[in-house]
Each structure stands twice: as C-alpha cells, then as structure tokens.
Write a protein that holds these residues in place. Structure first.
Motif: not given
Length: 581
Positions: A344-350, A463-469
């Motif tokens: 999620d740290a990687v995804e936060a930057l993206n 809908d595009t976030f890898p795993t919202p839940i």
C-alpha cells in the motif's frame, strides 16, 4: 509438544527489556517459527514499567494471545501487573534480587533465578537479559547454539570476547534453571518449525521499504512516536539510491517541503502521528487546491492532544477524511498487515501521482510497531505509475508567450501535469481559487467548474484500487459479519475461526480503502448478514458511522470499541460476539 506459546519479558524501561525480546525473537524466527510481538512501553526514555509479549507458533499468526505461558520478570511490578495472564501450567522466571512473590490466585510456578548476580559475576550487569534468555531456552528445551548467530550479529563488532561472554551468560542461565526444575515439570518444548527463512520486521519498516521500492527519493519529517522508525529507516537507505531525508523544524515545514518537492517532480513523502497531522491540515488543503501529489503516513496513537503517545488507538479516522477546511479530493488507505503496508505504500505513491491529490496512508501503533514474521515480499508485483505527466507534447502545442492550462478541465477531472523547468511550461500556482491557467479567479462559473473538476477525480477509484476490502467470505448468508481496519485483522481472523467451530456462519471484511469508501464492494456482505459487528480502537465508533453514512443498514450494525490503549485480544472479542449472537 506445543505448536504455539506466549512469552513475555517485563521490567523498568531502560534496563534491556526490548533487547531481551529482540534476541529471543530473532533466534526463533531463524529457526522458522512464526512470531508476533507487541511492546507495552512508557512515553519516557527511562523508568516506568515496560514489557514485550511475543507469541511463537508453527503457523502464521497476526495477533497476540490472551493468556501467557512464560513470564520473565526483572522486577516485582512485572509480576504484579502481568501474572494474571498466566495459565495454571505457566511459569514465572524472576530475578532473585528482589525476592519475588505472587498472589495466591496465580497458580503458575515461580522460579527465582539470580539473573543480576550471574551478570555481575561475568562483569556486566546488563547481561542479566542473556541469563534470562538462557533460562527460557532451558524451559523450552532449545539448543543454545540457536542463539549464537544472533549474539554474533548483535555483539560481533565488539569482539569475540564480548560474544563469548554473552554466550556464557546464556549457558549459566540454562544451568541455573536446570538445577531447580523437577522431573515432573510440564513440558514447554515447541514442535519443530519448518526452518524456512522469513523476514522479521515492524510495520513501519515495511512502509519505509515500500516507499523505497515505489520510487520515493525524498522524505521531509519531524520525529514523533510511533512514526519515527519510517524516517530512521529511510535516513539509512535513501542515500544508497540517490535520495535523502531532511529532519525539519516541525510538521508544518515537513508537509510544505514535501509539497514543494512533489511539485518539482520528485516522489516525496512525510510521516507523523495525530498531533503532527493536526499541524499539517492547512498544507493538505494546499496540496488539494494546487493538485499536487502528497503522501502522508499517519500512525495513529492515543489522543487527543499529547494523549497516550505509546499506546494503541484508531481515533484519527474521521479527522483524516474530513479534517481539512473546504472540500478537496483526498484518499485514505488503511493496510491491515505488514505485507499490505509494504504494497500500500507503493500504491499510495502511484495514486497520489495519478490523481494529483493528497493520499494518507493510515496505520496504527500496533501495526506500525508490532514486530512479526513476514513471508518474502513479491517485488515482481510492483509497478510505478506517474499519471498524466506531459512534459513535451502539451507545451509544444502552446504559444511560448502564454502560460499552459495546468488546471485544464477534463472529463476525468485530472489535468496534464508539467514539471517546473520544462521549456514553455510556465504556469501559475496559488492556493486561492484559479482558472485553467492557474490565475486567481473569483468567477462563480469558474469556481463551480474547477470544484467539480477536482471532486470528480476519485469517482472510479474504489473500482480500480487493487484490494479496497480484504474479504474472507466463507458463506453466502452469514449469521455475523465482522468488520475492522488496520491491526484488528489478526484478532478478527481468530474470532471468525472460533465462531465457525461453534457452528456459526461468519464472514470477515477488513476495510483497506477508507476514502473514497468502497460502498459497492461491501454491500453484498452487508445485505446477506443477519448481524454486523464493527470492531475498532476508539470511543465513538468512527468506522461504524462511516459505514452507516455510505451504505446504511443502521439496524444491523453493532460496535465493539476499545480506547484504553491496549490491543484487542481474540478471547475477549469472541465472548462479545457470542453475546450478540
């Protein structure tokens, strides 16, 4: 043989409690056991009771236990405070220097061992922790050679004499307990682990590693518990990759410096806790208005004000979503495991780059500082997405005498971004409302157009976030749906398993994308559950309120809240859920 056990060491802060737990854990981790540790410590440098509770298992675990097998006590207060956790077959290994005693209702066996006396005889009083590790190894029937590599890693730079001295302390601890153990003592021998090599790390280290892997090359921050380890990790590692860390004078400077670096095109982060985030709120609004990427870590702790700096809480949730004045697009991500913290740290930057807005990576003290076994991280899944960076095509289409449309109105609300220094790429930046060129404008029609543009950015993010839940759905129609966020996942997983063994159908959801809320993803679980239990570390049921606001089902939703500074334990949660059912 035991497939898992719980071990705790306690004493006064500053007398080696943390290092005792560290050496014990590292040795068992290298043998292939899974571990989960949680440290209770005071918000001062020295003095005050502290303890480190470590759970050891042959299978993956994500929480500490209710009860205790072994308590290592360096003072009487440790026994007074923690002995109630021991079961009848448990053991207390206490330093004989203080004539240890236990209350009549504690049935565990107590052994007084001269930790301090042996350490003094060896020439260093601090080595009492190694004597205690030896006594523990004896009780668990562990080969003390398992500890040699750890001792070598920690003390090797001080020379072979110091290494041998510490190993001798361990040996004397083994001998001291063996002299007292009766033949009839209950075996604490652990079943053999799989021997696989795994990492052993805190959540803050995983977050920092994720930022490094995700292309962060600058961090501006001010130290604060429980976030400081992120800065400490990156201070050591970023220079190896051409990056740097600056310790600023306060959190306001940290946030504005991070905004400036991101504006210049460098992936930049900052990290703090509740009090620091309060100071950053105006800057977060500036990032939202200027559409500048900004990634901030909030490691939640007990509040408000200074509150409980070293204790567990999850009370920043609503503040992170609604804390800024005015309305801006903002993303709040809440990992629930160390592995998720890394990714999620990687995804936060993206996400910050793609949507050109503030992104808050929300953690809590238990996740950030709890040390646990982590399976090897999969770096192959990492992608770096910079979004609509347009340093050539856009500016070539512009008249070199005019500013570019940095805030161009687009269908998806995201405007092309140009880094400063790009030829003909001049644009105006201001915190007041502005037109497409960035020039201040108070026009009513422009205000509505720019506000609508900014706010439609995040419509499709859930809908595009890898795993919202994270969902562990075991049935179509559940008697109970358990919901949590951040570090509650481990305890909830165990409660789900226990209730299923009792014959109940139970589903579990851990919310990872807090804002914008992934309503459509959660609705199917809410609709098919007879009852819903939301578990969180705050007094007002903040996550439950957010779920009700976005999804409804007020009549189904119940809350279990805790705000005494201690983590949820599986057994207490289990009984609370049984009462509801």
């Amino acid at each position: 043989m035991k497939t898992q056990l719980s071990w705790k060491v306690g004493g006064q802060q500053g007398e080696g409690i943390e290092s005792t737990g560290e050496i014990f854990s590292m040795a068992l981790n290298r043998l292939g056991y899974y571990l989960y540790g949680y440290r209770h410590f005071s918000s001062r440098i020295k003095g005050g009771h502290t303890n480190n509770k470590i759970r050891v298992s042959t299978e993956k675990i994500r929480s500490i236990t209710d009860d205790l097998d072994i308590l290592v006590a360096f003072d009487q207060e440790t026994i007074d405070v923690n002995a109630s956790e021991l079961h009848e077959q448990g053991y207390i290994l206490a330093d004989s220097k203080f004539t240890p005693t236990k209350s009549d209702d504690v049935k565990a066996t107590l052994f007084a061992i001269p930790f301090s006396e042996i350490a003094k005889e060896l020439g260093n009083p601090l080595m009492k922790n190694m004597v205690a590790i030896g006594a523990t190894a004896s009780l668990l029937q562990l080969d003390i050679e398992s500890f040699r590599a750890v001792v070598q890693d920690i003390f090797g730079r001080k020379g072979e004499y110091v290494v041998n001295q510490n190993m001798e302390a361990i040996e004397k601890g083994v001998a001291s307990l063996q002299a007292q153990l009766p033949f009839s003592h209950t075996s604490m021998k652990l079943a053999k682990a799989d021997g696989n090599t795994r990492m052993f790390m805190i959540g803050n280290d995983a977050i920092a590693l994720g930022f490094l892997a995700g292309g962060c090359r600058f961090m501006a921050a001010y130290p604060i518990t429980p976030a400081s380890e992120i800065m400490e990790y990156l201070i050591k590692k970023l220079p190896e990759f051409g990056g740097t860390v600056i310790q600023t004078e306060d959190e306001i400077a940290a946030a504005t410096m991070a905004i400036g670096a991101n504006y210049g095109g460098v992936r930049t982060i900052t990290a703090s806790a509740g009090p620091g985030l309060s100071l950053m709120m105006e800057s977060i609004g500036l990032a939202g208005m200027t559409e500048t990427p900004l990634v901030i870590v909030d490691t939640q702790r007990g509040g408000p004000s200074t509150g409980l700096p070293t204790k567990q809480e999850q009370s920043d949730l609503v503040a992170m979503i609604y804390g800024t004045h005015g309305e801006i697009p903002k993303v709040v991500i809440a990992p629930s495991t160390v592995e998720e913290a890394f990714h999620d740290a990687v995804e936060a930057l993206n996400v910050a780059d793609e949507y050109q807005c503030p992104v808050i990576l929300l953690s809590d003290l238990q996740l950030s500082l709890g040390k646990q076994t982590v399976d090897p991280l999969d770096y192959r899944t990492i992608t770096i997405r910079r979004g609509k960076i347009d340093n050539k095509r856009q500016v070539e289409e512009q008249d070199s005498k005019e500013n570019i449309k940095r805030y161009q109105v687009t269908p998806d609300g995201i405007s092309p971004r140009v880094f400063p220094g790009t030829k003909n790429g001049i644009f105006h930046v201001t915190g007041v409302e502005h037109n497409e060129y960035g020039k201040p404008s108070e026009s009513a029609s422009n205000r509505k157009e720019q506000m609508d543009k900014r706010l439609r950015k995040l419509i499709h993010l859930p809908d595009t976030f890898p795993t919202p839940i994270y969902m562990n759905q075991t049935c179509d129609e559940a008697d109970l749906l358990l919901i949590g966020f951040n570090s509650t996942r481990g305890a909830l997983e165990e409660v789900q398993h226990q209730l299923q063994q009792d014959g109940y159908s139970v589903n579990h959801a851990q919310i990872r994308l807090i804002h914008p809320f992934p309503t459509t993803h959660l609705l199917p679980l809410l609709k098919t559950a007879k009852k819903v239990m939301v578990v969180e570390h705050n007094a007002t049921g903040q996550l439950a309120s957010i779920i009700k606001m976005n999804a409804g089902f007020h009549e189904k939703i119940e809350s279990i809240t805790s705000y005494d500074g201690t983590p949820f334990l599986p057994r207490a949660l289990y009984h609370a859920c049984k009462e509801l059912l």
